[in-house]
Design a protein around this motif. Structure first.
Motif, PDB file in Angstrom:
ATOM      1  N   MET A 214       0.842  -1.202   0.000  1.00 34.35           N
ATOM      2  CA  MET A 214       0.000   0.000   0.000  1.00 34.35           C
ATOM      3  C   MET A 214       0.877   1.253   0.000  1.00 34.35           C
ATOM      4  SD  MET A 214      -2.973   1.094   2.715  1.00 34.35           S
ATOM      5  CE  MET A 214      -3.914  -0.419   2.584  1.00 34.35           C
ATOM      6  N   ARG A 215       0.429   2.268  -0.764  1.00 35.61           N
ATOM      7  CA  ARG A 215       1.141   3.554  -0.770  1.00 35.61           C
ATOM      8  C   ARG A 215       0.252   4.608  -0.112  1.00 35.61           C
ATOM      9  NH1 ARG A 215       4.891   4.352  -5.951  1.00 35.61           N
ATOM     10  NH2 ARG A 215       5.291   2.182  -6.472  1.00 35.61           N
ATOM     11  N   PHE A 216       0.903   5.707   0.277  1.00 36.94           N
ATOM     12  CA  PHE A 216       0.152   6.734   0.999  1.00 36.94           C
ATOM     13  C   PHE A 216       0.389   8.130   0.417  1.00 36.94           C
ATOM     14  CE2 PHE A 216       0.594   3.248   3.901  1.00 36.94           C
ATOM     15  CZ  PHE A 216      -0.671   3.146   4.457  1.00 36.94           C
ATOM     16  N   GLY A 217      -0.692   8.882   0.373  1.00 39.06           N
ATOM     17  CA  GLY A 217      -0.601  10.293   0.021  1.00 39.06           C
ATOM     18  C   GLY A 217      -0.999  11.141   1.212  1.00 39.06           C
ATOM     19  N   LEU A 218      -0.571  12.375   1.221  1.00 39.04           N
ATOM     20  CA  LEU A 218      -1.000  13.324   2.252  1.00 39.04           C
ATOM     21  C   LEU A 218      -2.077  14.220   1.654  1.00 39.04           C
ATOM     22  CD1 LEU A 218      -0.600  14.818   5.007  1.00 39.04           C
ATOM     23  CD2 LEU A 218       0.969  16.324   3.782  1.00 39.04           C
ATOM     24  N   GLY A 219      -3.212  14.327   2.376  1.00 39.47           N
ATOM     25  CA  GLY A 219      -4.239  15.251   1.893  1.00 39.47           C
ATOM     26  C   GLY A 219      -5.616  14.616   1.847  1.00 39.47           C
ATOM     27  N   PRO A 220      -6.512  15.130   1.028  1.00 40.85           N
ATOM     28  CA  PRO A 220      -6.306  16.316   0.202  1.00 40.85           C
ATOM     29  C   PRO A 220      -6.338  17.596   1.044  1.00 40.85           C
ATOM     30  CG  PRO A 220      -8.530  15.467  -0.081  1.00 40.85           C
ATOM     31  CD  PRO A 220      -7.830  14.516   0.810  1.00 40.85           C
ATOM     32  N   MET A 221      -5.445  18.500   0.701  1.00 39.25           N
ATOM     33  CA  MET A 221      -5.415  19.804   1.356  1.00 39.25           C
ATOM     34  C   MET A 221      -6.619  20.613   0.883  1.00 39.25           C
ATOM     35  SD  MET A 221      -2.527  19.528   2.939  1.00 39.25           S
ATOM     36  CE  MET A 221      -0.839  18.949   2.811  1.00 39.25           C
ATOM     37  N   THR A 222      -7.279  21.218   1.837  1.00 36.93           N
ATOM     38  CA  THR A 222      -8.524  21.919   1.507  1.00 36.93           C
ATOM     39  C   THR A 222      -8.391  23.433   1.656  1.00 36.93           C
ATOM     40  OG1 THR A 222      -9.176  21.474   3.771  1.00 36.93           O
ATOM     41  CG2 THR A 222     -10.001  19.983   2.085  1.00 36.93           C
ATOM     42  N   LEU A 223      -7.494  23.863   2.515  1.00 36.06           N
ATOM     43  CA  LEU A 223      -7.093  25.274   2.670  1.00 36.06           C
ATOM     44  C   LEU A 223      -8.207  26.220   3.088  1.00 36.06           C
ATOM     45  CD1 LEU A 223      -5.342  24.284  -0.291  1.00 36.06           C
ATOM     46  CD2 LEU A 223      -3.987  26.005   0.877  1.00 36.06           C
ATOM     47  N   GLU A 224      -9.250  25.682   3.718  1.00 34.11           N
ATOM     48  CA  GLU A 224     -10.313  26.580   4.143  1.00 34.11           C
ATOM     49  C   GLU A 224      -9.894  27.393   5.364  1.00 34.11           C
ATOM     50  OE1 GLU A 224      -9.783  23.496   5.044  1.00 34.11           O
ATOM     51  OE2 GLU A 224     -11.697  22.576   5.508  1.00 34.11           O
ATOM     52  N   SER A 225     -10.617  28.442   5.597  1.00 31.10           N
ATOM     53  CA  SER A 225     -10.324  29.314   6.736  1.00 31.10           C
ATOM     54  C   SER A 225     -11.644  29.819   7.294  1.00 31.10           C
ATOM     55  CB  SER A 225      -9.474  30.489   6.264  1.00 31.10           C
ATOM     56  OG  SER A 225      -9.332  31.427   7.297  1.00 31.10           O
ATOM     57  N   VAL A 226     -11.916  29.460   8.529  1.00 30.44           N
ATOM     58  CA  VAL A 226     -13.205  29.824   9.132  1.00 30.44           C
ATOM     59  C   VAL A 226     -12.976  30.932  10.149  1.00 30.44           C
ATOM     60  CG1 VAL A 226     -15.100  28.963  10.568  1.00 30.44           C
ATOM     61  CG2 VAL A 226     -14.131  27.514   8.768  1.00 30.44           C
ATOM     62  N   GLN A 227     -13.849  31.915  10.084  1.00 33.68           N
ATOM     63  CA  GLN A 227     -13.751  33.023  11.036  1.00 33.68           C
ATOM     64  C   GLN A 227     -13.826  32.476  12.465  1.00 33.68           C
ATOM     65  OE1 GLN A 227     -16.636  36.051  10.372  1.00 33.68           O
ATOM     66  NE2 GLN A 227     -15.340  37.641  11.243  1.00 33.68           N
ATOM     67  N   GLY A 228     -12.942  32.930  13.310  1.00 34.77           N
ATOM     68  CA  GLY A 228     -12.943  32.448  14.682  1.00 34.77           C
ATOM     69  C   GLY A 228     -11.823  31.484  14.976  1.00 34.77           C
ATOM     70  N   TRP A 229     -11.212  30.935  13.893  1.00 37.01           N
ATOM     71  CA  TRP A 229     -10.054  30.074  14.130  1.00 37.01           C
ATOM     72  C   TRP A 229      -8.921  30.918  14.681  1.00 37.01           C
ATOM     73  CZ3 TRP A 229      -9.454  26.501   9.238  1.00 37.01           C
ATOM     74  CH2 TRP A 229     -10.516  25.578   9.237  1.00 37.01           C
ATOM     75  N   ARG A 230      -8.182  30.343  15.604  1.00 36.47           N
ATOM     76  CA  ARG A 230      -7.103  31.109  16.222  1.00 36.47           C
ATOM     77  C   ARG A 230      -5.819  30.948  15.424  1.00 36.47           C
ATOM     78  NH1 ARG A 230      -6.947  30.559  22.486  1.00 36.47           N
ATOM     79  NH2 ARG A 230      -5.901  32.533  22.115  1.00 36.47           N
ATOM     80  N   CYS A 231      -4.975  31.977  15.465  1.00 31.18           N
ATOM     81  CA  CYS A 231      -3.720  31.901  14.725  1.00 31.18           C
ATOM     82  C   CYS A 231      -2.778  30.921  15.427  1.00 31.18           C
ATOM     83  CB  CYS A 231      -3.070  33.268  14.557  1.00 31.18           C
ATOM     84  SG  CYS A 231      -2.788  34.153  16.070  1.00 31.18           S
ATOM     85  N   ALA A 232      -1.831  30.406  14.646  1.00 31.67           N
ATOM     86  CA  ALA A 232      -0.954  29.354  15.150  1.00 31.67           C
ATOM     87  C   ALA A 232      -0.151  29.827  16.363  1.00 31.67           C
ATOM     88  CB  ALA A 232      -0.015  28.908  14.034  1.00 31.67           C
TER      89      ALA A 232
END
Lengths: 359, 348
Positions: free
Chosen positions: A1-19
């Motif tokens: 079996m092989r593996f991929g990372l993702g899928p990256m969705t890149l959404e941004s929801v108001q209220g999320w805190r910065c890193a």
């Protein structure tokens, strides 16, 4: 079996805190989408280092959570930042003349020197409504026709394609002096790969298109095993053929820690997607965690993945791991742990138990 | 004289008969060039160019490739000179441009043109005669897509309901540049208040006239153009001596102007009629005339600096230094860029 990372969705929801923000929620400046785009490129490099086979980017349109709306643009960025991993992109088909998609993919495949995988998606009704003025449709016939155009465009010969959905090239007898008499076009450049890997991803409609066109089908993260069984049936997987699957995964040294780090974040994301049109009730989410979402230590992840291999014949898993409402450092550690603790179990046939047990 | 910004380009990614290189090699070089220009710092913008279905693979998907350039660089702006906007679906351009702008941290300079080759319109099943209205409606679709309100645009060429395009661009106001070839397009650009890219065929006097026309029109219609830029494409090459520069660049420039642009019927004769391979004498004359226009920006650093100052004196405030010629030795090309960045731009 092989593996991929993702899928990256890149959404941004108001209220999320910065890193890494240590301020109270009310004082946090919030998570900026521009930072999420950069983080995704960095996660791809991390995945490449830790033995993943591919990195993936998703695409949706008109969503309130500002989901990434161009798989092509981000795939080009991923192609530039990485050297060896495949770059999986999931363009929504059925919206515009497929020549645009063909040209974009061809350029991406040259940027990454032949590392592209394309998994087309069927647009939902709201997306079709938005693109109706461009002739959008989510009928299986339309998507099958798009795939036919893509294959011709990536093939070696000049071509024409006249169907209910495409008119390539247009009849120009009365209009275009220069092009009069030219009844074929050639999409240039051609992809670097001779045979571009083309899959379908999505629900029932995508599986039907895959069945009709004979290409691999990849189920999305939110479908349960029971929902997926009929979709994978009849696709005639052969020994050599890739049988891909997307799963929402999070991994930490212990299952408790994995749940502490990612449980709320994944629930939050599903809530955002439900607001964006994913048909799922809140009570179903808890069932999803049991049935589809893999949160746990390496052994838990391995056991669950063996289940999909056994039940569906899956041999390629695209594991999400990166949730943009989480701290990117936690995500990077999860990518590393997955690469060291899970990927070898499936990739390294004959791995001695004594080495397997080394933490 | 205003301050002249210098961008470089125009990256076309062609694998020509003379230099039939693998496309992956060309795209790899593009990313390396972008990083090189980014590090040189004085070069403000990297410019791409677009065509479709041409035998040599002329770059067809600019915003996609811009995603790669964005990932390769940190500071330099990314522009198109130009994207053939009338051949695209405006809503798709809006969504892709927004993502490029996010991925680059707000470095997109969206350059738009009409397009003119019949074959390209045919391939996309678009009636070339509708290109102007597609362009004008398309600009409105872009603006509405990037606003906070639903698009809700119902035109003759584009029809977009009350959907909200997401994500929005990083910049609150993505700079739009329009290729303005001739008085009428210049007036239209002025009414829109957008930046312009003037033709590479214009003499210095014509440049002054066109820029004056732009400002006069804007004033007449009460359009604020204080942030609009007056750009022009000029082919150029810098070397240690004039002779070196001529030796490197002139042959390739002649090929570009005569054979490539001739193949597209881009050049015009003294009567304003398009000329191509069917009228070789006229084509030779038109190409030779253009070579003299660009000669002022080919040479040693002092000469090119003088040439750019002359352009700045016309009212231009951005030059696209067209330094991408076919099949030139890479080390000499990189040296040309370095001389431009270190010995020309700081002295303009």
């Amino acid at each position: 079996m092989r593996f991929g990372l993702g899928p990256m969705t890149l959404e941004s929801v108001q209220g999320w805190r910065c890193a890494g923000c240590r301020k109270p929620a009310s004082g946090c400046c919030g998570r900026k989408q521009v930072d999420i785009y950069e983080e995704v490129l960095e996660h791809a490099v991390t995945a490449e280092w830790w033995g993943f086979d591919s990195v993936w980017v998703d695409e949706r349109h008109f969503t309130p959570d500002s989901f990434n709306s161009s798989a092509s643009v981000v795939a080009a960025g991923l192609s530039q930042r990485t050297e060896f991993v495949r770059v999986g992109m999931m363009p929504v088909l059925g919206l515009v003349n497929s020549i645009y998609v063909a040209e974009e993919v061809a350029c991406i495949d040259n940027i990454n020197a032949g590392r592209t995988i394309v998994a087309g998606q069927v647009p939902n009704d709201e997306t079709v409504r938005g693109w109706a003025g461009s002739g959008a449709s989510n009928s299986a016939d339309r998507i099958v026709d798009d795939i036919a155009v893509l294959r011709k465009a990536w093939g070696p010969n000049p071509f024409s394609h006249h169907s209910a959905f495409h008119n390539i090239p247009m009849n120009n007898e009365e209009i275009h002096v220069q092009a009069r008499g030219l009844d074929r076009i050639s999409v240039q450049p051609k992809p670097a790969q001779l045979d571009m890997p083309l899959w379908m991803s999505g629900g029932t409609e995508a599986a039907e298109v895959a069945r009709r066109t004979g290409i691999p089908y990849m189920a999305p993260g939110h479908l349960t095993l029971e929902q997926m069984r009929p979709l994978y049936e009849g696709l005639n997987p052969t020994f050599e053929r890739v049988v891909p699957l997307i799963r929402d995964v999070f991994i930490a040294p212990t299952t408790d820690e994995a749940q502490r780090l990612a449980g709320a974040a994944i629930r939050d994301l599903y809530n955002a997607q439900m607001r964006a049109g994913l048909e799922l009730s809140s009570s179903e989410f808890d069932k999803l965690v049991m049935d589809t979402i893999i949160i746990g230590d390496p052994d838990t992840c391995i056991e669950r993945l063996y289940g999909y291999e056994r039940e569906l014949g899956v041999n390629y898993v695209v594991a999400r791991l990166a949730y943009h409402n989480m701290h990117p450092g936690d995500t990077a550690r999860a990518i590393q742990l997955f690469g060291q603790g899970v990927v070898p179990e499936f990739r390294m046939f004959g791995l001695p138990d004594e080495i397997r047990k080394v933490v | 004289m205003g301050k002249l910004e210098v961008g470089v380009g125009i990256w076309s990614m062609q694998s020509t008969k003379q230099g039939p290189r693998h496309f992956s090699y060309l795209y790899k070089e593009l990313m390396e060039d972008a990083q090189y220009c980014d590090e040189l710092q004085t070069i403000k913008t990297i410019w791409q160019t677009e065509h479709h279905f041409w035998y040599d693979g002329y770059s067809p998907a600019l915003l996609t490739v811009a995603g790669g350039i964005a990932a390769a660089t940190k500071h330099i702006k990314i522009g198109q000179s130009t994207m053939l906007f009338s051949q695209h679906e405006a809503l798709r351009v809006a969504t892709q441009a927004a993502v490029v702008d996010q991925l680059s941290g707000g470095r997109l300079e969206l350059g738009l043109g009409l397009g003119y080759r019949d074959n390209e319109f045919d391939g996309f099943n678009i009636d070339r005669r509708k290109r102007r209205i597609r362009f004008e409606e398309g600009i409105e679709v872009l603006r509405r897509s990037w606003s906070n309100d639903p698009v809700n645009f119902h035109g003759k060429q584009f029809d977009v309901p009350d959907v909200s395009v997401t994500p929005k661009p990083f910049q609150s106001d993505v700079p739009i540049w329009v290729a303005a070839v001739g008085p009428e397009p210049i007036k239209r650009a002025a009414k829109l208040g957008v930046s312009i890219i003037l033709s590479d065929a214009l003499t210095l006097d014509q440049l002054s006239e066109h820029i004056e026309l732009y400002h006069k029109t804007a004033q007449e219609y009460g359009v604020d153009v204080s942030t609009a830029k007056m750009g022009v494409l000029r082919r150029g090459w810098v070397a240690e001596t004039d002779d070196d520069a001529y030796q490197n660049a002139l042959k390739s420039l002649r090929f570009l102007l005569r054979d490539q642009l001739g193949g597209w019927r881009y050049l015009k004769d003294e009567n304003g009629e398009s000329v191509g391979f069917d009228t070789p004498d006229k084509l030779d004359a038109a190409a030779a005339k253009l070579v003299t226009v660009h000669e002022r920006t080919i040479g040693r650093p002092e000469k090119v600096t003088r040439g750019l100052r002359e352009i700045a004196a016309t009212g231009c405030d951005h030059i696209i230094f067209g330094t991408r010629f076919d099949s030139l030795p890479r080390q000499k090309y990189l040296r040309s860029l370095e001389l431009l960045a270190t010995e020309v731009i700081p002295n303009i």
